[in-house]
Design an enzyme around this catalytic site. Sequence first.
Site, PDB file in Angstrom:
ATOM      1  N   TYR A  16      -7.987  -3.819 -12.168  1.00 42.50           N
ATOM      2  CA  TYR A  16      -8.239  -2.314 -11.702  1.00 42.50           C
ATOM      3  C   TYR A  16      -6.940  -1.757 -11.648  1.00 42.50           C
ATOM      4  O   TYR A  16      -6.879  -0.478 -11.913  1.00 42.50           O
ATOM      5  CB  TYR A  16      -9.000  -2.309 -10.460  1.00 42.50           C
ATOM      6  CG  TYR A  16      -8.303  -2.607  -9.273  1.00 42.50           C
ATOM      7  CD1 TYR A  16      -8.102  -3.811  -8.422  1.00 42.50           C
ATOM      8  CD2 TYR A  16      -7.526  -1.598  -8.476  1.00 42.50           C
ATOM      9  CE1 TYR A  16      -7.338  -4.039  -7.342  1.00 42.50           C
ATOM     10  CE2 TYR A  16      -6.709  -1.874  -7.321  1.00 42.50           C
ATOM     11  CZ  TYR A  16      -6.719  -3.090  -6.900  1.00 42.50           C
ATOM     12  OH  TYR A  16      -6.078  -3.530  -5.660  1.00 42.50           O
ATOM     13  N   CYS A  43       0.944  -1.359  -0.131  1.00 42.70           N
ATOM     14  CA  CYS A  43      -0.159  -0.047   0.046  1.00 42.70           C
ATOM     15  C   CYS A  43       0.887   1.306   0.126  1.00 42.70           C
ATOM     16  O   CYS A  43       0.776   2.434  -0.796  1.00 42.70           O
ATOM     17  CB  CYS A  43      -0.798  -0.069   1.116  1.00 42.70           C
ATOM     18  SG  CYS A  43      -1.666   1.629   1.414  1.00 42.70           S
ATOM     19  N   HIS A  67     -26.679  20.012  -0.987  1.00 42.81           N
ATOM     20  CA  HIS A  67     -26.947  20.592  -2.394  1.00 42.81           C
ATOM     21  C   HIS A  67     -25.964  21.793  -2.391  1.00 42.81           C
ATOM     22  O   HIS A  67     -25.836  22.664  -1.425  1.00 42.81           O
ATOM     23  CB  HIS A  67     -28.398  21.129  -2.558  1.00 42.81           C
ATOM     24  CG  HIS A  67     -28.577  21.711  -3.929  1.00 42.81           C
ATOM     25  ND1 HIS A  67     -28.701  21.082  -4.983  1.00 42.81           N
ATOM     26  CD2 HIS A  67     -28.975  22.835  -4.298  1.00 42.81           C
ATOM     27  CE1 HIS A  67     -28.897  21.660  -6.080  1.00 42.81           C
ATOM     28  NE2 HIS A  67     -29.152  23.080  -5.474  1.00 42.81           N
ATOM     29  N   GLU A 115     -25.750  13.764  -3.260  1.00 40.64           N
ATOM     30  CA  GLU A 115     -27.154  13.959  -3.058  1.00 40.64           C
ATOM     31  C   GLU A 115     -27.969  12.899  -4.170  1.00 40.64           C
ATOM     32  O   GLU A 115     -28.992  12.819  -4.064  1.00 40.64           O
ATOM     33  CB  GLU A 115     -27.589  15.320  -2.981  1.00 40.64           C
ATOM     34  CG  GLU A 115     -27.178  16.042  -4.386  1.00 40.64           C
ATOM     35  CD  GLU A 115     -28.146  17.749  -4.485  1.00 40.64           C
ATOM     36  OE1 GLU A 115     -27.239  18.514  -4.832  1.00 40.64           O
ATOM     37  OE2 GLU A 115     -29.107  17.779  -3.995  1.00 40.64           O
ATOM     38  N   CYS A 120      -1.679   1.620  -3.004  1.00 36.84           N
ATOM     39  CA  CYS A 120      -2.583   2.755  -2.906  1.00 36.84           C
ATOM     40  C   CYS A 120      -1.999   4.123  -2.605  1.00 36.84           C
ATOM     41  O   CYS A 120      -2.588   5.175  -3.420  1.00 36.84           O
ATOM     42  CB  CYS A 120      -3.344   2.615  -1.516  1.00 36.84           C
ATOM     43  SG  CYS A 120      -3.604   0.944  -0.967  1.00 36.84           S
ATOM     44  N   GLU A 155      -6.228   1.742 -13.261  1.00 35.64           N
ATOM     45  CA  GLU A 155      -5.905   2.886 -12.817  1.00 35.64           C
ATOM     46  C   GLU A 155      -4.450   3.413 -13.106  1.00 35.64           C
ATOM     47  O   GLU A 155      -4.393   4.784 -13.403  1.00 35.64           O
ATOM     48  CB  GLU A 155      -5.635   2.730 -11.287  1.00 35.64           C
ATOM     49  CG  GLU A 155      -6.963   2.518 -10.495  1.00 35.64           C
ATOM     50  CD  GLU A 155      -6.919   2.027  -9.127  1.00 35.64           C
ATOM     51  OE1 GLU A 155      -5.813   1.334  -8.814  1.00 35.64           O
ATOM     52  OE2 GLU A 155      -7.668   1.989  -8.148  1.00 35.64           O
ATOM     53  N   LYS A 189      -0.379   5.331  -5.987  1.00 34.33           N
ATOM     54  CA  LYS A 189      -1.332   5.331  -7.156  1.00 34.33           C
ATOM     55  C   LYS A 189      -2.210   6.297  -6.989  1.00 34.33           C
ATOM     56  O   LYS A 189      -2.684   7.378  -7.745  1.00 34.33           O
ATOM     57  CB  LYS A 189      -1.991   4.136  -6.863  1.00 34.33           C
ATOM     58  CG  LYS A 189      -3.160   3.772  -7.586  1.00 34.33           C
ATOM     59  CD  LYS A 189      -4.505   4.292  -6.994  1.00 34.33           C
ATOM     60  CE  LYS A 189      -4.802   3.376  -5.864  1.00 34.33           C
ATOM     61  NZ  LYS A 189      -5.584   2.196  -6.198  1.00 34.33           N
TER      62      LYS A 189
END
Lengths: 493, 493
Positions: free
Chosen positions: B193, B51, B468, B473, B56, B197, B59
Amino acid sequence: SVQARKEDKPQKAMEVNGLTPVPHSYDYDLIVIGGGSGGLAAAKEAAKYEKKVMVLDFVVPTPLGGSWGLGGTCVNVGCIPKKLMHQAALLGQALQDSRKFGWQFTEEVKHNWMTMTESVQNYIGSLNWGYRVALRDNKVTYENAYGEFVGPHTIKATNKKGVEKLYTAERFLIATGERPRYLGIPGDKEYCISSDDLFSLPYCPGKTLVVGASYVALECAGFLAGLGLDVTVMVRSILLRGFDQDMANKIGEYMKEHGVNFIREFVPIKVEQVEEGTPGRLKVTAKSTTGNQIIEEEYNTVLLAIGRDPCTRKIGLDKVGVNINEKTGKIPVNDEEQTNVPYIYAVGDILQDKLELTPVAIQAGRLLVRRLYAGATRKCDYVNVPTTVFTPLEYGACGYSEETAVEKFGEENIEVYHSHFWPLEWTVPSRDNNKCYAKIICNIPDNERVIGFHVLGPNAGEVTQGFAAAMKCGMTKEQLDSTVGIHPVCAEV
Amino acid sequence: GKNEYDLLVIGGGSGGLACAKEAAQFGRKVAVLDYVERSPQGTTWGLGGTCVNVGCIPKKLMHQAALLGSAIKDAQHYGWNIAQPVHHSWSVMAQAVQNYVKSLNWGHRVQLQDKKVKYFNMKGSFSDPHTVRGLTKAGKETIVTADNIVIATGGRPKYPTHIAGALEHGITSDDLFWLKESPGKTLPSFILYVSLECAGFLTGIGLDTTVMMRSIPLSGTNTFFSSQQQMASLVTEHMESYGTKFLKRCSPTKVEKLESNRLQVTWKNTDLGTEETDSFDTVMWAVGRAPDIKTLNLETAGVKTNSETGKIIVDAREATSVPHIYAVGDITEGRPELTPTAIAAGKLLAQRLFGQSSELMDYDNVPTTVFTPLEYGCVGLSEEAAVQCHGSDNVEVFHAYYKPLEFTVAERDATQCYVKMVCLREGEQRILGLHFIGPNAGEVIQGFALGIKCGATYPQVMKTVGIHPTCAEEVTKLHITKRSGLDATVTGC
């Protein structure tokens, strides 16, 4: 086509009213006064149930002559242009960060106010247009006219040219919203602008004084500073009254560190014009709230953001007997958004003791109409409504502030868990270590239920939304702890 | 006891370090062995695991660099006067990222020291169930004995060794993040992935990038993403419009080095039945990761692995076939390969071993995000899995194509911005899965993951008022079902 919700099974209108068919003596089933978030949502919903609906929308020009189209505050002079200009400011920051991430440009990048404002206004124009089309498609009659009650079930609509028409309806919905308050000092209406003017200002505001400490004041000051302008905020007492003060202070600190000047405990007493222009030069005289000290300073623009007043005083409410709070102008309603006059309802910012938020107005409007015409019983849920303040460091919140929680439940029953965090994206550009912050407030005796959620950091709105849903499900601290984080994002904190 | 340590952790990555530090909190004598075997290209790194060093963290930082590239383009629309196009320097970015990673390596070493955890930079292998032999790079040996042992050695990228030249000339994610110079024209191969990525951010910083895929996107042995077909298509569609090239249904057959030092790749196009070639500066394999167990000598300890995957078989308590030997993280069979689950599992394990806890790790409803140019966040079941599990008659899918407000002024294409919620059709309509494609997907999903952990239902989310204007939302506004066949494009305000 819309999935029927359990509580809202549509029924025949007749059965709902339990009476004889809708009286044909009225022109309309429903007249909505105010074409903003609440009004339009209600009107479109009513049209779905084949009701004859009219919307009256009219924008009284600002003291400086500004006006706008259909859609209300949010679309024209609120949430939408605010967020877009906030985004413009964030992009300025992104440009700075990007160099640290390898993007190569040496020149100092300047911002062009007109380019931004034109783009924003064009987008708003498309929304105004979209609303008119939506109303037409839904067979809702729309008139750009000022509505006021003249007698029972009767309203007078006056258009821009002064032509008056009378209309009657079985029911009315007042959704006239609010407009910015002025200080009542010499020069305020002549020389100062408000948020009503800012988003369409046809020239860069330059060195700006923002008067007020509301979220409107801080958001505007925030993005103006982010665009490179010299900004000062004049605050009478505290920041963000009504919000968690711990968070409010952090927001203020961050803004200060990022170039916004604050003048605390002063109020303007006079605004004079030194030089005309776009922008001109204004001299502001201010007095201390704690002593006799007087200060003077020159600015290009003075933006007043000291509060908003409901548009309820000049719409003939006395003619139909609708009670308003004389002091604030707000309309008290029951939990079904009904005023003291049974056939007159109200939604949105004008309501007393309710939240001034677009999504709340929309939901209240829609649910009201479903109750009136579709036999629904569900009422608007005003509890745990999430919100976000789009200051340079965004603040998302849902539920109790720390102060209100302590007041309501007692300090010994409250546990506050908190943490500073450093968004990964800020590490490389070495930005603001330890400024972002999150806290949750738990009610210990109730299974450590999470009753307050507060986060200060990028994309606070995106982060907060899901937590608000979880709070609606009664989330407890244990459940929160057992939820795995997504890595690496801010929300995992 | 006769063993030197209460706990020995083999592998100083996310799971291992979390477990070790937690155990140390209980005052236990803990040791960590961490060792990085150089990649075939010679790359190595410090303490912290995948990681921190090659996963992670770098990346997301490079993904951020790419996003900032888009921000620079957007900025012009928002009024910032910046001359386009702006060029990107790989070495500036890489150095900044690598420096940050090194600071994390350092931070981990300091943390272990502070918590009095003994750290050995050694490669471990079992001599017997309670004894591990550690070997330094120089060949120096240390014997470590422990009452409890946790294997957390993670995985390393696989090479498609059946392809001539793959090993000699290709790199993997292990190398990409440590390259001192730009990879240039790159071919990340196969679809996982990781591949998407990396291809995404390489495209974003301006590199000519092609993804070669044998079959469908996001498939493979990592079943976590294998059943998200619709979402995978949207993500790759976006990448195509973003500029990443895709060679679909193509399989590489060989990689050769040219005189110019470029690489010539030959592949078979299974659709056309032809053989094609092209030259690239870099070929990156992202064909999956294999558990790092080769040198552990698991047979000596008696630890059983899955014969197909090579992963260590564990029960709900993270225990292997040998009672006092445990395993956490990517090395374990049937678990998500994610940092936060490894961390949580490691901590809970330590709490069960040395604290008074009996809490097991809950691997259900673990949220995750793929950080492609348009991000994809999800939690819970995919649509396919839900239908398989409950039958299509019992599953309702609500969905919407939305447009982020910030895309409007920036004139960005929002075609693939999409959200869907998979629910049970009957009863309280419990939410089985939530999928979101759009900016800040991780931030959006996190809170909802919490809600799902609390058993959130569709009505509860509908009762939650939206914030908002945000993208999140849109989740609270979902009302169009797939079943209805209606157009799911929604407008914002």
